[in-house]
Design a protein around this motif. Structure first.
Motif: not given
Length: 119
Positions: A55-56, A104-109, A113-119
């Motif tokens: 769904k994402m 690579d999850k960051l590349s996937f996001l 165009e999905l929200p990136l994790p904050r840190e």
């Protein structure tokens, strides 16, 4: 089914975005561990994970290589957007008992165009 046959079916169902049918390829106590996330344990939890992920984002798995060694199948894949990864599947009695995936999850996001994790 042999491990390679199971993975060919897995790819087909993954590309259909069918969480219910893909989860039928797993043992009831299977573990799916995508290494950039916590392991998911149990067939029902795996089905729910696939349902959320399908769904994402629209995901497509294009196999580059599928290798078989005893109870193990290895899937090297890409997608049309440039993401690449590989998965290791332990198949016992025609069902996936354990899966580990590397991508690579960051590349996937970013690609989706999905929200990136904050840190």
């Amino acid at each position: 089914m042999k491990p390679k046959e199971v993975i060919n079916k897995w790819v087909e169902l993954f590309n259909q975005g069918n969480a219910v049918e893909i989860s039928e390829l797993y043992h009831s106590d299977a573990i799916n561990h995508q290494v950039n996330q916590d392991p998911v344990e149990g067939k029902k939890a795996i089905e729910e994970m696939f349902d959320r992920e399908f769904k994402m984002a629209e995901m497509v798995c294009i196999p580059e290589n599928i290798f078989e060694d005893g109870e193990w199948a290895i899937l090297e894949w890409k997608d049309p957007l440039g993401l690449r990864g590989c998965g290791f599947f332990k198949v016992i009695n025609g069902k996936i008992k354990f899966q580990r995936g590397y991508w690579d999850k960051l590349s996937f996001l970013r690609i989706h165009e999905l929200p990136l994790p904050r840190e």
